[in-house]
Design a protein around this motif. Sequence first.
Motif, PDB file in Angstrom:
ATOM      1  N   VAL A 147       3.491   5.397  -5.125  1.00 28.10           N
ATOM      2  CA  VAL A 147       2.752   3.997  -4.943  1.00 28.10           C
ATOM      3  C   VAL A 147       3.307   2.924  -5.896  1.00 28.10           C
ATOM      4  CG1 VAL A 147       0.398   3.365  -5.363  1.00 28.10           C
ATOM      5  CG2 VAL A 147       0.832   5.545  -4.406  1.00 28.10           C
ATOM      6  N   ALA A 148       3.746   3.248  -7.086  1.00 22.80           N
ATOM      7  CA  ALA A 148       4.219   2.083  -7.837  1.00 22.80           C
ATOM      8  C   ALA A 148       5.595   1.499  -7.321  1.00 22.80           C
ATOM      9  CB  ALA A 148       4.654   2.880  -9.072  1.00 22.80           C
ATOM     10  N   ARG A 149       6.399   2.228  -6.625  1.00 27.12           N
ATOM     11  CA  ARG A 149       7.491   1.896  -6.031  1.00 27.12           C
ATOM     12  C   ARG A 149       7.254   1.028  -4.829  1.00 27.12           C
ATOM     13  NH1 ARG A 149       9.686   6.683  -7.441  1.00 27.12           N
ATOM     14  NH2 ARG A 149       9.585   7.720  -5.135  1.00 27.12           N
ATOM     15  N   TYR A 150       6.175   1.377  -4.140  1.00 31.80           N
ATOM     16  CA  TYR A 150       5.743   0.641  -2.846  1.00 31.80           C
ATOM     17  C   TYR A 150       5.029  -0.630  -3.148  1.00 31.80           C
ATOM     18  CZ  TYR A 150       2.371  -0.639   1.026  1.00 31.80           C
ATOM     19  OH  TYR A 150       2.080  -1.349   1.833  1.00 31.80           O
ATOM     20  N   ARG A 151       4.459  -0.549  -4.227  1.00 27.64           N
ATOM     21  CA  ARG A 151       3.779  -1.823  -4.441  1.00 27.64           C
ATOM     22  C   ARG A 151       4.618  -2.703  -5.149  1.00 27.64           C
ATOM     23  NH1 ARG A 151      -2.043   0.933  -6.487  1.00 27.64           N
ATOM     24  NH2 ARG A 151      -2.912   1.300  -4.159  1.00 27.64           N
ATOM     25  N   SER A 161      11.236 -10.997  -1.307  1.00 34.82           N
ATOM     26  CA  SER A 161      12.035 -10.735  -0.108  1.00 34.82           C
ATOM     27  C   SER A 161      11.718  -9.359   0.518  1.00 34.82           C
ATOM     28  CB  SER A 161      13.377 -10.614  -0.854  1.00 34.82           C
ATOM     29  OG  SER A 161      14.433 -10.129   0.174  1.00 34.82           O
ATOM     30  N   SER A 162      11.615  -8.335  -0.408  1.00 37.13           N
ATOM     31  CA  SER A 162      11.040  -6.987   0.552  1.00 37.13           C
ATOM     32  C   SER A 162       9.692  -7.163   0.863  1.00 37.13           C
ATOM     33  CB  SER A 162      11.400  -5.831  -0.545  1.00 37.13           C
ATOM     34  OG  SER A 162      10.756  -6.199  -2.036  1.00 37.13           O
ATOM     35  N   GLY A 163       8.861  -7.822   0.177  1.00 42.39           N
ATOM     36  CA  GLY A 163       7.459  -7.991   0.629  1.00 42.39           C
ATOM     37  C   GLY A 163       7.369  -8.599   2.077  1.00 42.39           C
ATOM     38  N   ALA A 164       8.112  -9.743   2.189  1.00 43.49           N
ATOM     39  CA  ALA A 164       8.173 -10.651   3.375  1.00 43.49           C
ATOM     40  C   ALA A 164       8.781  -9.754   4.479  1.00 43.49           C
ATOM     41  CB  ALA A 164       8.910 -11.982   3.079  1.00 43.49           C
ATOM     42  N   GLU A 165       9.535  -9.039   4.152  1.00 44.38           N
ATOM     43  CA  GLU A 165      10.287  -8.119   5.328  1.00 44.38           C
ATOM     44  C   GLU A 165       9.270  -7.218   5.768  1.00 44.38           C
ATOM     45  OE1 GLU A 165      14.122  -5.111   6.004  1.00 44.38           O
ATOM     46  OE2 GLU A 165      13.541  -5.754   3.971  1.00 44.38           O
ATOM     47  N   LEU A 166       8.581  -6.409   4.693  1.00 44.00           N
ATOM     48  CA  LEU A 166       7.773  -5.438   5.332  1.00 44.00           C
ATOM     49  C   LEU A 166       6.405  -6.122   6.067  1.00 44.00           C
ATOM     50  CD1 LEU A 166       6.451  -2.650   5.509  1.00 44.00           C
ATOM     51  CD2 LEU A 166       5.344  -2.986   3.279  1.00 44.00           C
ATOM     52  N   ASP A 167       6.171  -7.461   5.675  1.00 43.08           N
ATOM     53  CA  ASP A 167       4.999  -8.094   6.181  1.00 43.08           C
ATOM     54  C   ASP A 167       5.484  -8.416   7.678  1.00 43.08           C
ATOM     55  OD1 ASP A 167       2.343  -9.385   6.408  1.00 43.08           O
ATOM     56  OD2 ASP A 167       3.231 -11.344   5.796  1.00 43.08           O
ATOM     57  N   ALA A 168       6.659  -8.679   7.712  1.00 43.94           N
ATOM     58  CA  ALA A 168       7.116  -8.914   9.301  1.00 43.94           C
ATOM     59  C   ALA A 168       7.302  -7.692  10.142  1.00 43.94           C
ATOM     60  CB  ALA A 168       8.193  -9.868   9.080  1.00 43.94           C
ATOM     61  N   SER A 212      -0.891   4.827   0.969  1.00 42.42           N
ATOM     62  CA  SER A 212       0.203   5.559   2.223  1.00 42.42           C
ATOM     63  C   SER A 212       0.198   4.528   3.453  1.00 42.42           C
ATOM     64  CB  SER A 212      -0.410   6.701   2.642  1.00 42.42           C
ATOM     65  OG  SER A 212      -1.442   6.666   3.146  1.00 42.42           O
ATOM     66  N   LEU A 213       1.341   4.365   4.184  1.00 41.57           N
ATOM     67  CA  LEU A 213       1.378   3.451   5.162  1.00 41.57           C
ATOM     68  C   LEU A 213       1.960   4.138   6.301  1.00 41.57           C
ATOM     69  CD1 LEU A 213       0.785   0.073   5.880  1.00 41.57           C
ATOM     70  CD2 LEU A 213       3.328   0.238   5.287  1.00 41.57           C
ATOM     71  N   THR A 214       1.133   4.159   7.390  1.00 39.34           N
ATOM     72  CA  THR A 214       1.644   4.649   8.710  1.00 39.34           C
ATOM     73  C   THR A 214       1.490   3.744   9.965  1.00 39.34           C
ATOM     74  OG1 THR A 214      -0.520   5.598   9.330  1.00 39.34           O
ATOM     75  CG2 THR A 214       1.178   6.936   7.760  1.00 39.34           C
ATOM     76  N   ALA A 215       2.347   3.687  10.998  1.00 39.12           N
ATOM     77  CA  ALA A 215       1.931   3.329  12.314  1.00 39.12           C
ATOM     78  C   ALA A 215       1.839   4.170  13.451  1.00 39.12           C
ATOM     79  CB  ALA A 215       2.902   1.947  12.290  1.00 39.12           C
ATOM     80  N   GLY A 216       1.015   4.105  14.298  1.00 35.71           N
ATOM     81  CA  GLY A 216       1.097   5.092  15.148  1.00 35.71           C
ATOM     82  C   GLY A 216       0.619   4.591  16.556  1.00 35.71           C
ATOM     83  N   VAL A 264      10.112   2.749   8.953  1.00 34.92           N
ATOM     84  CA  VAL A 264      10.659   4.173   8.224  1.00 34.92           C
ATOM     85  C   VAL A 264      11.757   3.668   7.230  1.00 34.92           C
ATOM     86  CG1 VAL A 264      11.721   6.334   8.587  1.00 34.92           C
ATOM     87  CG2 VAL A 264       9.700   5.475   9.951  1.00 34.92           C
ATOM     88  N   GLU A 265      12.730   2.845   7.918  1.00 29.14           N
ATOM     89  CA  GLU A 265      13.819   2.604   6.865  1.00 29.14           C
ATOM     90  C   GLU A 265      13.513   1.598   5.663  1.00 29.14           C
ATOM     91  OE1 GLU A 265      16.717   0.807   9.257  1.00 29.14           O
ATOM     92  OE2 GLU A 265      17.537   2.809  10.473  1.00 29.14           O
ATOM     93  N   TRP A 266      12.473   0.776   5.753  1.00 24.80           N
ATOM     94  CA  TRP A 266      12.119   0.067   4.702  1.00 24.80           C
ATOM     95  C   TRP A 266      11.467   0.990   3.563  1.00 24.80           C
ATOM     96  CZ3 TRP A 266       7.949  -0.803   1.852  1.00 24.80           C
ATOM     97  CH2 TRP A 266       7.753  -1.993   0.852  1.00 24.80           C
ATOM     98  N   LEU A 267      10.450   1.899   4.267  1.00 27.87           N
ATOM     99  CA  LEU A 267       9.919   2.854   3.282  1.00 27.87           C
ATOM    100  C   LEU A 267      10.836   3.752   2.457  1.00 27.87           C
ATOM    101  CD1 LEU A 267       6.780   3.602   5.570  1.00 27.87           C
ATOM    102  CD2 LEU A 267       6.684   2.332   3.364  1.00 27.87           C
ATOM    103  N   THR A 268      11.799   4.198   3.338  1.00 29.46           N
ATOM    104  CA  THR A 268      12.950   5.179   2.743  1.00 29.46           C
ATOM    105  C   THR A 268      13.794   4.535   1.688  1.00 29.46           C
ATOM    106  OG1 THR A 268      13.061   6.390   5.117  1.00 29.46           O
ATOM    107  CG2 THR A 268      14.918   6.478   3.220  1.00 29.46           C
ATOM    108  N   ASP A 269      14.076   3.206   1.813  1.00 33.18           N
ATOM    109  CA  ASP A 269      14.654   2.508   0.887  1.00 33.18           C
ATOM    110  C   ASP A 269      13.998   2.114  -0.266  1.00 33.18           C
ATOM    111  OD1 ASP A 269      16.969   2.707   2.457  1.00 33.18           O
ATOM    112  OD2 ASP A 269      16.625   0.515   3.370  1.00 33.18           O
ATOM    113  N   HIS A 270      12.654   1.843  -0.158  1.00 33.42           N
ATOM    114  CA  HIS A 270      11.930   1.229  -1.426  1.00 33.42           C
ATOM    115  C   HIS A 270      10.986   2.261  -1.914  1.00 33.42           C
ATOM    116  CE1 HIS A 270      13.514  -2.691  -0.611  1.00 33.42           C
ATOM    117  NE2 HIS A 270      13.374  -2.581   0.844  1.00 33.42           N
ATOM    118  N   VAL A 271      10.778   3.264  -1.000  1.00 32.42           N
ATOM    119  CA  VAL A 271       9.521   4.227  -1.534  1.00 32.42           C
ATOM    120  C   VAL A 271      10.018   5.459  -1.766  1.00 32.42           C
ATOM    121  CG1 VAL A 271       7.220   5.094  -1.280  1.00 32.42           C
ATOM    122  CG2 VAL A 271       7.865   2.785  -0.454  1.00 32.42           C
TER     123      VAL A 271
END
Length: 211
Positions: free
Chosen positions: A113-117, A124-131, A169-173, A202-209
């Motif tokens: 959770v700390a890494r995610y936030r 940069s990474s925040g704007a990428e996830l937002d997009a 936690s963050l998912t898309a379905g 999934v790749e963003w979460l793998t890299d950052h979380v």
Amino acid sequence: MGAFTGFPPEGPAFYADLELNNSKEWWTGHKDVYERTVRGPMTSLLDELSGEFGEAKAFRPYRDVRFSKDKSPYKTHQGGFAQTAQGIGYYLHLDADGLTVGGGYHSHTPAQVARYRGAVDAPSSGAELDAIVGALRSAGFAIDGERLKSVPREYPRDHPRGELLTYKSLTAGKAYGIPVWLGTPDALAHVRSAWSGLRPLVEWLTDHVGG
């Protein structure tokens, strides 16, 4: 395991019946239906996807009832997961309502959770996830996950990515139901397409979380 040929209509019907007869006796009498119309096709499908998305495995059908008031012994869905990091990866399941496909991360240790936030807060990474999340919503994916009611107190309430910061936690379905193609080999292409669409998340979460 043979080539994937689709999920027979008896698969969702099996789970509709199981919801009404969740007992060892009923399961034992219908286990052959489960193996033929659910477990077998799921395993074949995951085998075909593993080369592209990482080793994918089918979950066991048994519920962990040790700490649950509900002592029903069997899950009323068959899930499969291709893990890219702890708790992160691509998911699908079959139940009485049909097929659901998703991706993201379900586990949320304090460190995750700390890494995610921290990554959401970083410009940069925040704007990428937002997009990425915006594109998934436009493609018909529902964004979900455990979340707080408001922005965490250590961040300003008017943070430009305040909504994303509320997630633990963050998912898309996407729920497909029981389309005509579910019982055909074409189901493989539909799942592959959905997982490919989920790859940026999934790749963003793998890299950052992940870690």
